[in-house]
Design an enzyme around this catalytic site. Structure first.
Site, PDB file in Angstrom:
ATOM      1  N   HIS A  33       0.832  -1.209   0.000  1.00  0.00           N
ATOM      2  CA  HIS A  33       0.000   0.000   0.000  1.00  0.00           C
ATOM      3  C   HIS A  33       0.869   1.262   0.000  1.00  0.00           C
ATOM      4  O   HIS A  33       1.285   1.738   1.051  1.00  0.00           O
ATOM      5  CB  HIS A  33      -0.898  -0.009   1.241  1.00  0.00           C
ATOM      6  CG  HIS A  33      -1.931   1.080   1.241  1.00  0.00           C
ATOM      7  ND1 HIS A  33      -2.976   1.089   2.126  1.00  0.00           N
ATOM      8  CD2 HIS A  33      -2.092   2.189   0.482  1.00  0.00           C
ATOM      9  CE1 HIS A  33      -3.728   2.162   1.909  1.00  0.00           C
ATOM     10  NE2 HIS A  33      -3.200   2.852   0.918  1.00  0.00           N
ATOM     11  N   ARG A  93       1.619   8.346  -6.763  1.00  0.00           N
ATOM     12  CA  ARG A  93       1.077   9.580  -7.358  1.00  0.00           C
ATOM     13  C   ARG A  93       1.185   9.684  -8.870  1.00  0.00           C
ATOM     14  O   ARG A  93       0.742  10.683  -9.428  1.00  0.00           O
ATOM     15  CB  ARG A  93       1.722  10.822  -6.727  1.00  0.00           C
ATOM     16  CG  ARG A  93       1.643  10.887  -5.206  1.00  0.00           C
ATOM     17  CD  ARG A  93       0.237  10.860  -4.693  1.00  0.00           C
ATOM     18  NE  ARG A  93       0.167  11.196  -3.264  1.00  0.00           N
ATOM     19  CZ  ARG A  93      -0.876  10.907  -2.494  1.00  0.00           C
ATOM     20  NH1 ARG A  93      -1.930  10.265  -3.003  1.00  0.00           N
ATOM     21  NH2 ARG A  93      -0.882  11.251  -1.221  1.00  0.00           N
ATOM     22  N   ASN A 120      -5.341   5.809  -7.068  1.00  0.00           N
ATOM     23  CA  ASN A 120      -6.096   7.075  -6.960  1.00  0.00           C
ATOM     24  C   ASN A 120      -5.244   8.234  -7.469  1.00  0.00           C
ATOM     25  O   ASN A 120      -4.881   9.138  -6.739  1.00  0.00           O
ATOM     26  CB  ASN A 120      -6.560   7.314  -5.530  1.00  0.00           C
ATOM     27  CG  ASN A 120      -5.428   7.395  -4.528  1.00  0.00           C
ATOM     28  OD1 ASN A 120      -4.398   6.768  -4.700  1.00  0.00           O
ATOM     29  ND2 ASN A 120      -5.614   8.183  -3.496  1.00  0.00           N
ATOM     30  N   HIS A 153      -5.049  -0.278   6.114  1.00  0.00           N
ATOM     31  CA  HIS A 153      -4.737   0.608   7.250  1.00  0.00           C
ATOM     32  C   HIS A 153      -5.709   0.542   8.429  1.00  0.00           C
ATOM     33  O   HIS A 153      -6.380   1.508   8.765  1.00  0.00           O
ATOM     34  CB  HIS A 153      -4.598   2.068   6.799  1.00  0.00           C
ATOM     35  CG  HIS A 153      -5.635   2.553   5.833  1.00  0.00           C
ATOM     36  ND1 HIS A 153      -6.975   2.394   6.027  1.00  0.00           N
ATOM     37  CD2 HIS A 153      -5.504   3.177   4.642  1.00  0.00           C
ATOM     38  CE1 HIS A 153      -7.628   2.916   5.008  1.00  0.00           C
ATOM     39  NE2 HIS A 153      -6.762   3.396   4.157  1.00  0.00           N
ATOM     40  N   ASP A 183       0.956   2.859   3.584  1.00  0.00           N
ATOM     41  CA  ASP A 183       0.073   3.964   3.178  1.00  0.00           C
ATOM     42  C   ASP A 183       0.905   5.232   2.968  1.00  0.00           C
ATOM     43  O   ASP A 183       0.454   6.346   3.271  1.00  0.00           O
ATOM     44  CB  ASP A 183      -1.050   4.190   4.188  1.00  0.00           C
ATOM     45  CG  ASP A 183      -2.173   5.063   3.621  1.00  0.00           C
ATOM     46  OD1 ASP A 183      -2.163   5.334   2.399  1.00  0.00           O
ATOM     47  OD2 ASP A 183      -3.043   5.480   4.401  1.00  0.00           O
ATOM     48  N   PHE A 213      -5.094  14.543   3.591  1.00  0.00           N
ATOM     49  CA  PHE A 213      -4.754  13.442   4.480  1.00  0.00           C
ATOM     50  C   PHE A 213      -3.499  12.746   3.971  1.00  0.00           C
ATOM     51  O   PHE A 213      -3.369  12.498   2.775  1.00  0.00           O
ATOM     52  CB  PHE A 213      -5.886  12.416   4.506  1.00  0.00           C
ATOM     53  CG  PHE A 213      -7.171  12.922   5.095  1.00  0.00           C
ATOM     54  CD1 PHE A 213      -7.364  12.919   6.468  1.00  0.00           C
ATOM     55  CD2 PHE A 213      -8.202  13.388   4.284  1.00  0.00           C
ATOM     56  CE1 PHE A 213      -8.562  13.366   7.017  1.00  0.00           C
ATOM     57  CE2 PHE A 213      -9.396  13.832   4.830  1.00  0.00           C
ATOM     58  CZ  PHE A 213      -9.580  13.828   6.200  1.00  0.00           C
ATOM     59  N   GLY A 214      -2.601  12.381   4.859  1.00  0.00           N
ATOM     60  CA  GLY A 214      -1.510  11.506   4.426  1.00  0.00           C
ATOM     61  C   GLY A 214      -0.175  11.822   5.052  1.00  0.00           C
ATOM     62  O   GLY A 214       0.149  12.974   5.332  1.00  0.00           O
TER      63      GLY A 214
END
Lengths: 316, 438
Positions: B58, B62, B92, B239, B312, B330-331
């Site tokens: 995971h 990008r 994504n 996650h 993640d 988020f991240g």
């Protein structure tokens, strides 16, 4: 300003910023109120101006629009002879996507001595402290804190009640989204008060450290020494957090009758701006119980005191 | 036989345990033997530990379309420097990776880079819109290793049931970002006493638990329609962040449901208390939870309810993260620190068994992706990590290969830093102090 104030200032170790009340002691707040009482005297003079902040530049940086708070801060600064730089996010480069940090650093390059920051999101004033080497005053960040509002509320309550020790203060409305409620729930217990927060279940947080939470208006108002109504944002209905305005009025509007549950003469506060006939019945704001105008007047004295403490304290 | 590289006096560690010191001879992409021999290059590795390369199920790399945050060249190099040889990238992107052509383009580009090996995950639904299924079979042929709408949540239970059923028929695992969008609302941190006090919108543990419970029910339903066909894994829950979510998965595994899950380094080492700083660097989805949740997740990792570590890794630009807590994305970018972080915090700090931690970073993750386990033995593929269990170094984000040069762990003093990563026998990255060129 008398020299006595300055001497008093140098004798205490003061916080560098006013972001919330973390790091502030009761003694520091009380010392601030002493200064505010002197400022009140200044505001009663024919010439409402002192040279205390001559040569200082205060920037009011409002990423979220607000007329009343900004005017109150700017007038407070000007009455102490500070220069004022007024920045409004809505009409500036923020609209073009400039970041908070870049905006603040640009202002900093212009030689600002203190920042008054208002923003719709919690935490930006804290971030600003990391980016700027100057005092930062939080003029409201999201739902989190609005410390000068709480200070002026406490100051107004002290004027009327004499002390907050053991006093029951009921705050009614949309607690969940209210920075005013959060800051008061932090400050008033520090000054000895029992704070009750009351509102619809969907507009209450799960808990707050020093306050009692209830959905029962009668329980909150019963024998209260003071009652504060909060502004209800109409967008809460759009988000489905409240069924309707009549539903809110039925459960939580402060009416003359319901005010009767509180102690006789318990003052009524509202941080403004008011939705008449929504959170407050009709003309209650103009009644002898109301402290609303006193709150606005005291807001200026309290903000003068805050600027004075943070700016002059640092120079020494 | 003459090898290409001899790693001398190195401690061997794989999922089965420690195997003492050996002289590992590497050539032809494989481990030729563990008893030394002639080699073109010799590395004295006394005090270092050799393991199979880490595998991340995971990561957000990008590409395409969000190269301002990260690209394959930076993300896969960051992975190597973190000890990873195998990385599954999330789809994504802009546009989402939902076609065989997009998958092939990523595979080709990564192959040419020669860094960590890339296994793209593809979208479960077209455009990740949660409506129409993607071409699972063609995506798999193109190189997709899993299907997921990660970055979004699967709100339509019917679509997820169809997707699980269809993907399973082509041997593809479906992974889910298990949060109920309605319960999560606009939450930017764990809902609890701290979010109430800070006046930040809370994301309750119930958002994760409710969604996991629903998804497990969907797995039961899909399985009931697949009599006699038992895939090893059907649903992978990404996650995991809550004690309650862990309990649900523990129960599902006890029933024998083909479900796997992962936990991120941040959910094991940070808690919602970090949000006291009001710094958006700590904003992540699902949010940092309580100490009790973190303790439960560590126990789940130890007992194996949690199959693996999934980073993640979610890089963003500094400008994006310097917005406020409501607007910042988020991240947390973490692929370069995941191993030393958990080696230090879990193994050294809490006595977590080292081979178990390694298993969760290697074979546990490989199982989720249906990749074979890796053993340190003659004949095994030489995709390996060499790490230094002793030297302490502070996390310095300025040195990251990732484009996200900031970190919630900046300044943390860690041990266990990788010093060399081999991919198929080739030194893909080595710390300069080893004096081994790539």
């Amino acid at each position: 300003m008398g020299a006595g104030v300055i001497a008093m200032e140098q004798s205490t170790e003061k916080p560098k910023h006013l972001l919330d009340f973390q790091g502030w002691s009761r003694a520091q707040v009380e010392s601030l109120f002493e200064t505010a009482r002197m400022m009140q005297e200044v505001l009663e003079r024919p010439v409402k101006k002192v040279p205390a902040l001559t040569g200082f530049t205060v920037a009011t940086v409002f990423f979220e629009s607000s007329t009343r708070t900004r005017l109150s801060f700017e007038l407070a600064a000007r009455r102490m002879s500070a220069d004022v730089l007024s920045f409004s996010g809505a009409t500036s480069s923020m609209a073009k996507g400039e970041s908070y940090k870049d905006t603040l650093l640009t202002l900093d390059a212009m030689g600002i001595d203190a920042y008054v920051i208002r923003v719709d999101a919690a935490g930006v004033p804290h971030q600003a402290v990391k980016w700027l080497g100057k005092p930062v005053i939080n003029a409201g960040d999201g739902w989190r804190a609005h410390p000068t509002q709480a200070l002026l509320d406490a100051f107004s309550l002290l004027e009327r009640l004499g002390t907050l020790e053991g006093k029951k203060i009921a705050i009614v409305g949309d607690i969940l989204h209210s920075r005013v409620a959060r800051s008061n729930a932090e400050l008033l217990p520090m000054l000895g008060a029992d704070v009750w927060l009351c509102g619809p279940a969907t507009l209450l947080p799960g808990e707050l450290p020093k306050a009692r939470l209830t959905t029962d208006l009668r329980e909150a108002l019963q024998d209260a020494d003071a009652v504060m109504a909060l502004r209800l944002q109409k967008e809460r209905m759009d988000k489905g957090l409240l069924p309707s305005e009549p539903e809110y009025i039925a459960g939580y509007q402060i009416t003359r009758e319901r005010l009767g549950w509180a102690r006789p003469d318990a003052p009524l506060l509202h941080p403004g701006p008011m939705n008449r006939d929504l959170e407050l019945e009709g003309t209650l704001a103009e009644s002898e119980r109301s402290l609303v105008e006193r709150q606005v007047a005291n807001g200026q004295a309290v903000r003068m005191a805050v600027l004075y403490h943070l700016l002059v304290g640092r120079r020494g | 036989m003459k090898g290409e590289l001899l790693i001398k006096n190195v401690r061997l560690l794989d999922s089965r345990g420690e195997h003492g010191k050996a002289d590992v001879l590497i050539g032809e992409g494989k481990i030729l033997g563990l008893e030394g021999g002639d080699a073109e290059r010799v590395l004295e590795a006394d005090g270092l530990v050799l393991t199979p390369g880490l595998c991340d199920p995971h990561a957000h790399l990008r590409e395409p379309g969000q190269e301002v945050k990260e690209e394959l060249a930076t993300g896969l190099l960051a992975a190597l420097r973190g000890g990873y040889t195998d990385v599954a990238s999330m789809p994504n992107t802009t546009p989402p990776v939902d076609t065989p052509e997009a998958v092939m383009a990523l595979v080709e580009k990564a192959r040419n880079l020669g860094y960590a090996r890339l296994y793209p995950a593809a979208a479960l639904t077209q455009g990740q819109e949660g409506k129409l299924l993607t071409e699972a079979r063609l995506l798999k042929e193109a190189g997709a290793i899993m299907l997921t709408d990660d970055g979004r949540t699967n709100e339509d239970a019917g679509v997820l049931a169809l997707g699980l059923s269809y993907a399973a028929s082509w041997g593809l695992v479906v992974s889910v970002h298990a949060e109920d969008a309605g319960l999560r609302r606009g939450g930017v941190m764990n809902e609890g006493p701290l979010s109430y006090r800070l006046g930040l919108p809370g994301n309750p543990a119930a958002a994760e638990a409710a969604r996991i419970a629903r998804d497990l029910e969907i797995v039961r339903y899909v399985m009931s329609r697949r009599e006699g066909q038992q895939p090893s894994t059907l649903l992978h829950v990404q996650h995991l962040s809550t004690r309650r979510g862990l309990e649900l998965i523990r129960q599902a595994k006890a029933e024998g449901l083909p479900v796997t899950t992962e936990v991120g380094p941040h959910h094991l080492t940070l808690t919602d208390a970090a949000l006291e700083s009001l710094d958006p660097v700590y904003k992540v989805a699902p949010p940092l939870r309580t100490q009790g949740d973190a303790e439960a997740l560590m126990a789940g990792l130890l007992e194996g309810t949690i199959d693996c570590i999934g980073t993640d890794h979610a890089p963003h630009t500094l400008a994006e993260k310097e917005q406020d807590l409501l607007r910042a994305p988020f991240g947390i970018a973490n692929i370069e620190v995941a191993w030393p972080l958990l080696y230090t915090e879990l193994v050294l700090g809490r006595g977590f068994p080292l081979p178990t931690l390694l298993e969760r970073f290697t074979d546990g993750a490989r199982r989720v992706l249906s990749l074979p386990p890796v053993r340190l033995e003659a004949g095994a593929e030489a995709s390996l990590m060499l790490f230094d269990p002793h030297s302490e170094r502070a996390v310095n984000p300025a040195e990251f290969a990732s484009k996200a040069k900031f970190s919630p762990w900046a300044g943390w003093k860690l041990q266990g830093w990788p010093v060399m990563t081999l991919v198929e026998g080739r030194v893909a990255w080595a710390h300069e102090r080893l004096g081994v060129g790539t």
